[in-house]
Design an enzyme around this catalytic site. Structure first.
Site, PDB file in Angstrom:
ATOM      1  N   GLY A  53       0.803  -1.138  -0.047  1.00  0.00           N
ATOM      2  CA  GLY A  53       0.093   0.085  -0.047  1.00  0.00           C
ATOM      3  C   GLY A  53       0.946   1.202   0.005  1.00  0.00           C
ATOM      4  O   GLY A  53       2.334   1.286   0.377  1.00  0.00           O
TER       5      GLY A  53
ATOM      6  N   HIS B  40      -2.217   7.303   7.247  1.00  0.00           N
ATOM      7  CA  HIS B  40      -1.228   8.245   6.804  1.00  0.00           C
ATOM      8  C   HIS B  40      -2.014   9.498   6.248  1.00  0.00           C
ATOM      9  O   HIS B  40      -1.466  10.537   6.463  1.00  0.00           O
ATOM     10  CB  HIS B  40      -0.609   7.642   5.375  1.00  0.00           C
ATOM     11  CG  HIS B  40       0.541   6.763   5.807  1.00  0.00           C
ATOM     12  ND1 HIS B  40       1.549   7.164   6.485  1.00  0.00           N
ATOM     13  CD2 HIS B  40       0.968   5.535   5.410  1.00  0.00           C
ATOM     14  CE1 HIS B  40       2.497   6.368   6.460  1.00  0.00           C
ATOM     15  NE2 HIS B  40       2.067   5.258   5.947  1.00  0.00           N
TER      16      HIS B  40
ATOM     17  N   CYS C  51       6.432  -0.054   7.589  1.00  0.00           N
ATOM     18  CA  CYS C  51       5.898   1.390   6.791  1.00  0.00           C
ATOM     19  C   CYS C  51       7.194   1.523   5.784  1.00  0.00           C
ATOM     20  O   CYS C  51       8.479   1.431   6.402  1.00  0.00           O
ATOM     21  CB  CYS C  51       5.534   2.380   7.641  1.00  0.00           C
ATOM     22  SG  CYS C  51       5.099   3.828   6.576  1.00  0.00           S
TER      23      CYS C  51
ATOM     24  N   HIS D 146      -4.061   1.467   7.843  1.00  0.00           N
ATOM     25  CA  HIS D 146      -2.569   2.165   7.635  1.00  0.00           C
ATOM     26  C   HIS D 146      -2.606   3.279   6.913  1.00  0.00           C
ATOM     27  O   HIS D 146      -2.131   4.327   7.289  1.00  0.00           O
ATOM     28  CB  HIS D 146      -1.535   1.136   7.573  1.00  0.00           C
ATOM     29  CG  HIS D 146      -0.030   1.395   7.599  1.00  0.00           C
ATOM     30  ND1 HIS D 146       0.763   1.108   8.281  1.00  0.00           N
ATOM     31  CD2 HIS D 146       0.593   2.211   6.595  1.00  0.00           C
ATOM     32  CE1 HIS D 146       2.034   1.651   7.968  1.00  0.00           C
ATOM     33  NE2 HIS D 146       1.758   2.233   6.926  1.00  0.00           N
ATOM     34  N   GLU D 147      -3.253   3.014   5.746  1.00  0.00           N
ATOM     35  CA  GLU D 147      -2.892   4.074   4.574  1.00  0.00           C
ATOM     36  C   GLU D 147      -4.048   5.184   4.916  1.00  0.00           C
ATOM     37  O   GLU D 147      -3.528   6.220   4.753  1.00  0.00           O
ATOM     38  CB  GLU D 147      -3.371   3.253   3.252  1.00  0.00           C
ATOM     39  CG  GLU D 147      -2.513   2.201   2.827  1.00  0.00           C
ATOM     40  CD  GLU D 147      -0.989   2.633   3.093  1.00  0.00           C
ATOM     41  OE1 GLU D 147      -0.626   3.715   2.941  1.00  0.00           O
ATOM     42  OE2 GLU D 147      -0.352   1.565   2.953  1.00  0.00           O
TER      43      GLU D 147
ATOM     44  N   GLN E 206       3.113   9.567   1.047  1.00  0.00           N
ATOM     45  CA  GLN E 206       4.483   8.899   1.111  1.00  0.00           C
ATOM     46  C   GLN E 206       5.360   9.191  -0.312  1.00  0.00           C
ATOM     47  O   GLN E 206       6.556   8.777  -0.439  1.00  0.00           O
ATOM     48  CB  GLN E 206       4.327   7.385   1.007  1.00  0.00           C
ATOM     49  CG  GLN E 206       3.653   7.006   2.394  1.00  0.00           C
ATOM     50  CD  GLN E 206       3.628   5.555   2.652  1.00  0.00           C
ATOM     51  OE1 GLN E 206       2.381   5.048   2.067  1.00  0.00           O
ATOM     52  NE2 GLN E 206       4.537   4.904   3.066  1.00  0.00           N
TER      53      GLN E 206
HETATM   54 ZN    ZN Z   1       3.230   3.560   5.650  1.00  0.00          ZN
END
Ligand code: ZN
Length: 200
Positions: free
Chosen positions: A54, A151, A105, A147-148, A59
């Site tokens: 992902g 973010h 990550c 998790h995404e 990022q």
């Molecule tokens: Zn991450």
């Protein structure tokens, strides 16, 4: 049929924890245009080059609420897609079961720590054309959606660890830092150092 945005992109360097864009909420996606599609293509290329499951826009240094994924579910079936403006719904009461699997990550590479998260989630948002979507995630895919989405709200998984686990994570990442060039994954990951031979 929507355009295939999973190919044709360019690899971008992955932004690391500590960079301000990673620790602030993102802007809502409102234009589902060529610029967004180019970003999504580049995010797929970058995620695959880094062998991730992902990747959020932050990022690659972009403060827009969009993530891509290519991730197995509880039955090892791979799901591939893009979600704009995601929101996750988590189970409560007797439906809430936690999975204490390891999490890592790409923006803090080389470290993994166990983090309990619900083993199911529904993720709603829009696709890259602006159509509403609703996805269910089990197993690792449930973790990925959480998790995404974190973010895109400026939260990294280290923020959710106990102080002790966070310290261990920081140590693992520091030990592995030599393997990840600043522009990784444009420059590849460096080989592991051979174990030092005992001198005699
Ligand atoms: Zn991450």
């Amino acid at each position: 049929m929507p355009t295939d945005l999973t190919s044709g992109g360019s690899v971008r360097p992955i932004t690391r924890w500590g960079t301000p864009v990673m620790h602030a909420p993102t802007r809502e996606v409102t234009e589902f245009d060529d610029e967004l599609h180019e970003l999504v293509r580049d995010m797929f290329a970058t995620m695959r080059e880094a062998q991730g499951v992902g990747l959020a826009a932050t990022q690659v240094g972009v403060d827009l609420a969009v993530f891509v994924f290519e991730c197995p579910d509880a039955d090892d079936r791979i799901h591939t897609g893009v979600v704009c403006n995601p929101e996750v719904e988590l189970p409560s009461g007797k439906d809430r079961r936690l999975d204490a699997g390891d999490e890592g990550c790409l923006s803090y590479p080389g470290g993994y720590q166990a983090l309990s998260r619900p083993d199911w989630t529904r993720c709603t948002g829009q696709d890259a054309e602006g159509n509403p979507i609703e996805l269910e995630g089990t197993g690792f895919l449930a973790r990925c959606f959480q998790h995404e989405t974190d973010h895109l709200n400026g939260i990294v998984f280290g923020d959710r660890l106990s102080a002790r686990s966070r310290r261990k994570l920081d140590e693992q990442v520091a030990e592995m830092a030599y393997r990840y060039p600043d522009d990784w994954p444009i420059s590849p990951k460096r080989a592991a150092e051979p174990a030092t031979a005992a001198s005699s």
